[in-house]
Design a protein around this motif. Structure first.
Motif, PDB file in Angstrom:
ATOM      1  N   ASN A 117      29.241 -39.689  15.290  1.00  0.00           N
ATOM      2  CA  ASN A 117      27.887 -39.171  15.049  1.00  0.00           C
ATOM      3  C   ASN A 117      26.832 -40.066  15.693  1.00  0.00           C
ATOM      4  O   ASN A 117      25.832 -39.576  16.228  1.00  0.00           O
ATOM      5  CB  ASN A 117      27.636 -39.058  13.552  1.00  0.00           C
ATOM      6  N   THR A 118      27.059 -41.381  15.633  1.00  0.00           N
ATOM      7  CA  THR A 118      26.112 -42.311  16.266  1.00  0.00           C
ATOM      8  C   THR A 118      26.053 -42.091  17.770  1.00  0.00           C
ATOM      9  O   THR A 118      24.971 -42.086  18.371  1.00  0.00           O
ATOM     10  CB  THR A 118      26.526 -43.756  15.960  1.00  0.00           C
ATOM     11  N   ALA A 119      27.229 -41.896  18.385  1.00  0.00           N
ATOM     12  CA  ALA A 119      27.255 -41.640  19.826  1.00  0.00           C
ATOM     13  C   ALA A 119      26.553 -40.334  20.167  1.00  0.00           C
ATOM     14  O   ALA A 119      25.832 -40.244  21.170  1.00  0.00           O
ATOM     15  CB  ALA A 119      28.700 -41.608  20.321  1.00  0.00           C
ATOM     16  N   ARG A 120      26.736 -39.320  19.337  1.00  0.00           N
ATOM     17  CA  ARG A 120      26.075 -38.035  19.589  1.00  0.00           C
ATOM     18  C   ARG A 120      24.559 -38.167  19.519  1.00  0.00           C
ATOM     19  O   ARG A 120      23.831 -37.679  20.388  1.00  0.00           O
ATOM     20  CB  ARG A 120      26.564 -36.994  18.574  1.00  0.00           C
ATOM     21  N   TYR A 121      24.077 -38.809  18.460  1.00  0.00           N
ATOM     22  CA  TYR A 121      22.632 -38.961  18.316  1.00  0.00           C
ATOM     23  C   TYR A 121      22.050 -39.849  19.404  1.00  0.00           C
ATOM     24  O   TYR A 121      20.922 -39.619  19.871  1.00  0.00           O
ATOM     25  CB  TYR A 121      22.293 -39.515  16.929  1.00  0.00           C
ATOM     26  N   ALA A 122      22.790 -40.850  19.821  1.00  0.00           N
ATOM     27  CA  ALA A 122      22.319 -41.706  20.915  1.00  0.00           C
ATOM     28  C   ALA A 122      22.200 -40.918  22.209  1.00  0.00           C
ATOM     29  O   ALA A 122      21.228 -41.082  22.968  1.00  0.00           O
ATOM     30  CB  ALA A 122      23.271 -42.891  21.088  1.00  0.00           C
ATOM     31  N   ALA A 123      23.176 -40.033  22.463  1.00  0.00           N
ATOM     32  CA  ALA A 123      23.113 -39.197  23.662  1.00  0.00           C
ATOM     33  C   ALA A 123      21.942 -38.236  23.590  1.00  0.00           C
ATOM     34  O   ALA A 123      21.251 -38.000  24.595  1.00  0.00           O
ATOM     35  CB  ALA A 123      24.425 -38.429  23.832  1.00  0.00           C
ATOM     36  N   LEU A 124      21.678 -37.663  22.398  1.00  0.00           N
ATOM     37  CA  LEU A 124      20.538 -36.757  22.245  1.00  0.00           C
ATOM     38  C   LEU A 124      19.212 -37.483  22.458  1.00  0.00           C
ATOM     39  O   LEU A 124      18.291 -36.954  23.096  1.00  0.00           O
ATOM     40  CB  LEU A 124      20.578 -36.112  20.855  1.00  0.00           C
ATOM     41  N   VAL A 125      19.111 -38.692  21.920  1.00  0.00           N
ATOM     42  CA  VAL A 125      17.886 -39.469  22.109  1.00  0.00           C
ATOM     43  C   VAL A 125      17.684 -39.807  23.582  1.00  0.00           C
ATOM     44  O   VAL A 125      16.564 -39.732  24.112  1.00  0.00           O
ATOM     45  CB  VAL A 125      17.929 -40.744  21.248  1.00  0.00           C
ATOM     46  N   LEU A 126      18.771 -40.175  24.257  1.00  0.00           N
ATOM     47  CA  LEU A 126      18.678 -40.496  25.678  1.00  0.00           C
ATOM     48  C   LEU A 126      18.237 -39.284  26.488  1.00  0.00           C
ATOM     49  O   LEU A 126      17.372 -39.394  27.376  1.00  0.00           O
ATOM     50  CB  LEU A 126      20.034 -41.001  26.184  1.00  0.00           C
ATOM     51  N   MET A 127      18.799 -38.107  26.182  1.00  0.00           N
ATOM     52  CA  MET A 127      18.397 -36.894  26.887  1.00  0.00           C
ATOM     53  C   MET A 127      16.936 -36.553  26.599  1.00  0.00           C
ATOM     54  O   MET A 127      16.206 -36.103  27.485  1.00  0.00           O
ATOM     55  CB  MET A 127      19.296 -35.738  26.485  1.00  0.00           C
ATOM     56  N   ALA A 128      16.499 -36.768  25.357  1.00  0.00           N
ATOM     57  CA  ALA A 128      15.096 -36.499  25.022  1.00  0.00           C
ATOM     58  C   ALA A 128      14.158 -37.409  25.797  1.00  0.00           C
ATOM     59  O   ALA A 128      13.103 -36.986  26.285  1.00  0.00           O
ATOM     60  CB  ALA A 128      14.880 -36.655  23.516  1.00  0.00           C
ATOM     61  N   VAL A 129      14.545 -38.690  25.919  1.00  0.00           N
ATOM     62  CA  VAL A 129      13.715 -39.635  26.674  1.00  0.00           C
ATOM     63  C   VAL A 129      13.651 -39.243  28.143  1.00  0.00           C
ATOM     64  O   VAL A 129      12.584 -39.283  28.774  1.00  0.00           O
ATOM     65  CB  VAL A 129      14.262 -41.059  26.506  1.00  0.00           C
TER      66      VAL A 129
END
Length: 297
Positions: free
Chosen positions: A30-42
């Protein structure tokens, strides 16, 4: 792990260490998923937020400060007023709006009718027509650019908004999206309409069109964004500055004010704002329509 006696039919839950390992893996995933989503948002929203921040910074604020300052201490709208003073931005915006609305209407009507015909009607040359639309998607727009210009020139509609609208009136991708969405409508509904005495037009209007509202929103968004962001074709076909679109007109800001990125950023924000508003107005239908018009194997 404790195993229950044979024949009992009961499986003991895993031991506590196994549960901890599963929980840790789940947390890591879940941490990896949210990190990827945050990176894509940035990556996606970062440039837009930076442009908005730059457009709000006054002349006394350093744009390239280190570390970067996203929220200016003293926000100013001077850059936006300068944009309207330099170029007739509202006239250009109205020209773009006329083109975009016209392209949206023609694409919705044309793609819906063509999609229904390709999906639900039998006629001679149906496979050939479908092949033509598929081939049109594979041909780059630059290849037929000269041919389109010569056609508008021979029709006498160059240097007019109609000349910008006509080549984008019906997109091949939109037709295929509508065709796939129409193909997903159960044939039983068509047969029921036929038994009730409905003709092809009535079945199209009362059964097919209400069933593909999501795909209609997808077509509308694609057509609006494509026509609003269009730059090369309006630049070629339009020679009268009073008929320029917003993207073409704002190009003068870069040549005139290369040393003032605040004005360029303000013009960019003005051009992007209608796209954001249009998308959020139709987003509830957009995500539903992606599934309706998905390409099926």
């Amino acid at each position: 792990m404790t195993v229950a006696p044979s024949g009992s039919g009961i499986v003991e839950p895993p031991s506590t260490p196994a549960r901890r390992i599963i929980r840790r893996r789940r947390i890591a995933l879940n941490t990896a998923r949210y990190a990827a989503l945050v990176l894509m948002a940035v990556v996606c929203l970062g440039p837009l937020l930076w442009q908005i921040s730059t457009s709000l910074k006054g002349h006394g604020v350093d744009i390239y400060s280190s570390p970067p300052q996203l929220l200016p201490e003293k926000a100013s709208l001077d850059a936006y007023s300068k944009v309207s003073d330099i170029v007739p931005i509202w006239r250009y915006a109205m020209n773009s709006l006329i083109i975009a609305v016209s392209v949206v209407i023609t694409n919705i009507i044309g793609a819906t009718c063509a999609g229904y015909a390709l999906a639900k009607m039998d006629f001679r040359g149906k496979k050939l027509a479908l092949t033509v639309f598929l081939t049109a998607m594979l041909v780059p727009g630059e290849v037929v650019l000269i041919a389109k210009y010569m056609l508008t020139l021979s029709m006498g509609i160059n240097n007019s908004l109609l000349g910008v609208i006509l080549p984008s009136a019906v997109g091949a991708l939109n037709v295929l999206l509508m065709r796939n969405a129409m193909a997903g409508i159960p044939d039983e509904l068509e047969e029921a309409g036929t038994l009730d005495g409905a003709n092809a037009w009535q079945r199209f209007r009362h059964i097919a069109v209400p069933s593909v509202r999501g795909t209609t929103a997808v077509v509308a968004i694609f057509a609006f964004v494509g026509s609003w962001d269009g730059f090369l074709w309006p630049l070629i076909v339009l020679s009268d500055q009073s008929k320029y679109t917003l993207t073409v007109g704002l190009n003068y800001l870069q040549g005139t004010f290369q040393g003032d990125p605040r004005v360029i950023a303000a013009g960019t924000v003005v051009a992007i704002l209608p796209l954001v508003i249009f998308f959020f107005a139709l987003q509830r239908y957009f995500f539903r329509g992606v599934g309706e018009g998905a390409v099926k194997g």
